[in-house]
Design a protein around this motif. Structure first.
Motif, PDB file in Angstrom:
ATOM      1  N   PHE A 192       0.809  -1.218   0.000  1.00 41.16           N
ATOM      2  CA  PHE A 192       0.000   0.000   0.000  1.00 41.16           C
ATOM      3  C   PHE A 192       0.843   1.269   0.000  1.00 41.16           C
ATOM      4  CE2 PHE A 192      -2.787  -3.168   2.131  1.00 41.16           C
ATOM      5  CZ  PHE A 192      -3.735  -3.263   1.111  1.00 41.16           C
ATOM      6  N   GLY A 193       2.129   1.160   0.377  1.00 42.04           N
ATOM      7  CA  GLY A 193       2.989   2.338   0.372  1.00 42.04           C
ATOM      8  C   GLY A 193       3.431   2.764  -1.009  1.00 42.04           C
ATOM      9  N   PRO A 199       0.186   3.971  -5.965  1.00 42.17           N
ATOM     10  CA  PRO A 199      -1.094   4.078  -5.255  1.00 42.17           C
ATOM     11  C   PRO A 199      -2.235   4.572  -6.129  1.00 42.17           C
ATOM     12  CG  PRO A 199       0.690   4.986  -3.931  1.00 42.17           C
ATOM     13  CD  PRO A 199       1.260   4.707  -5.292  1.00 42.17           C
ATOM     14  N   THR A 207      -6.257   3.162  -1.030  1.00 41.97           N
ATOM     15  CA  THR A 207      -5.603   4.478  -0.968  1.00 41.97           C
ATOM     16  C   THR A 207      -5.651   5.025   0.450  1.00 41.97           C
ATOM     17  OG1 THR A 207      -6.239   4.935  -3.260  1.00 41.97           O
ATOM     18  CG2 THR A 207      -5.585   6.818  -1.903  1.00 41.97           C
ATOM     19  N   SER A 210      -2.983   3.407   2.478  1.00 38.02           N
ATOM     20  CA  SER A 210      -1.641   3.886   2.140  1.00 38.02           C
ATOM     21  C   SER A 210      -1.269   5.137   2.911  1.00 38.02           C
ATOM     22  CB  SER A 210      -1.547   4.161   0.634  1.00 38.02           C
ATOM     23  OG  SER A 210      -2.272   5.329   0.268  1.00 38.02           O
ATOM     24  N   THR A 216       4.575   6.038   2.061  1.00 36.09           N
ATOM     25  CA  THR A 216       3.756   6.610   0.990  1.00 36.09           C
ATOM     26  C   THR A 216       4.159   8.041   0.693  1.00 36.09           C
ATOM     27  OG1 THR A 216       1.898   5.217   1.686  1.00 36.09           O
ATOM     28  CG2 THR A 216       1.395   7.072   0.243  1.00 36.09           C
TER      29      THR A 216
END
Length: 272
Positions: A192-193, A199, A207, A210, A216
């Motif tokens: 997720f980063g 993303p 999102t 993240s 991120t």
């Protein structure tokens, strides 16, 4: 407590960690092997897919810069992952009782945590960082990089990673099972980063996840400097990283105060 005392505590912890964790030359090879292998695996996984003009990948990774995208992703990821590993070791030491004497001294507990996190950062990243720098020279036009922005941003990200690591160490004072750190921060932080996947391709719920990871915001800043693409989103990520880091410092201090209060009542640091 004065600055000289804080510095002595921090440097003493860095020295102790180096003495305890570097037992042979083979450890340096492992610092490069696994991050580099992961980068190469991700790169060649993408190769069967079309990545030229008009492809799906070209809409999220500009100008076919897949190697640069992945290399920057794994470099930043390793910065934060090494301090997660430090927190895991910290929790194991607490269970073994080796932290009792340190935490009963008048030394600054904040400086102790930051010293530990700082050493883990440089110990775990320097060899892969050298590999990344050499690779950058072969895969990108260095004249197109906004160096005046990139270098300060990398320094800020390293500071943020040290702060992040200190917070996780403080959380480990209360943790029954530090293995939870791996489940929460390894695969989710990598996915997720935006380390391997931008993303921008995630659904809204992903999102939102993240935004929980400093990786991120760090990758938005690094890739903005690498692609010379500094806009509103870039400045928003910069503000979020700075404000978030300040908030983590405050949280770390609060957790240490709670731990000290518990130790005074119970007479030990077995907080779980």
């Amino acid at each position: 407590m004065n600055l000289s005392s804080l510095w002595l505590t921090l440097s003493a912890e860095v020295t102790k960690q180096h003495r305890n964790r570097v037992k042979g030359h083979a450890v340096f090879f492992s610092l490069l092997l696994w991050p580099a292998l992961t980068f190469l695996t991700s790169y060649f996984t993408m190769q069967p897919f079309r990545n030229g003009a008009g492809s799906t990948l070209s809409r999220v990774i500009p100008d076919g810069r897949i190697p640069l995208f992945l290399l920057s992703g794994y470099l930043v990821f390793q910065l934060f992952w090494t301090v997660v590993q430090a927190a895991w070791l910290f929790e194991q030491e607490r269970k073994g009782g080796t932290l009792e004497m340190i935490f009963l001294t008048p030394a600054s507990k904040m400086a102790f945590l930051y010293g530990r996190s700082l050493y883990s950062l440089f110990h775990g990243i320097w060899m892969f960082a050298a590999f990344s720098c050499l690779t950058f020279l072969f895969i990108t036009d260095v004249s197109s990089i906004h160096w005046g922005v990139l270098l300060p941003i990398l320094a800020l990200i390293m500071i943020s990673a040290v702060i992040w690591g200190a917070l996780l160490c403080a959380i480990s004072l209360f943790s029954r099972d530090s293995g939870l750190l791996y489940y929460i921060f390894q695969a989710p932080m990598e996915l997720f980063g935006g380390v391997r996947i931008p993303p921008a391709v995630f659904p809204i719920w992903a999102t939102g996840l993240s935004l929980l990871f400093p990786v991120t915001y760090s990758l938005v800043l690094v890739r903005g400097a690498l692609y010379d693409n500094i806009g509103f989103t870039w400045w928003l990520a910069l503000g979020a990283l700075i404000v978030g880091s300040v908030g983590l410092v405050i949280c770390t201090r609060y957790l240490l105060l709670r731990a000290e209060q518990h130790a005074r009542v119970k007479g030990n640091w077995n907080l779980f």
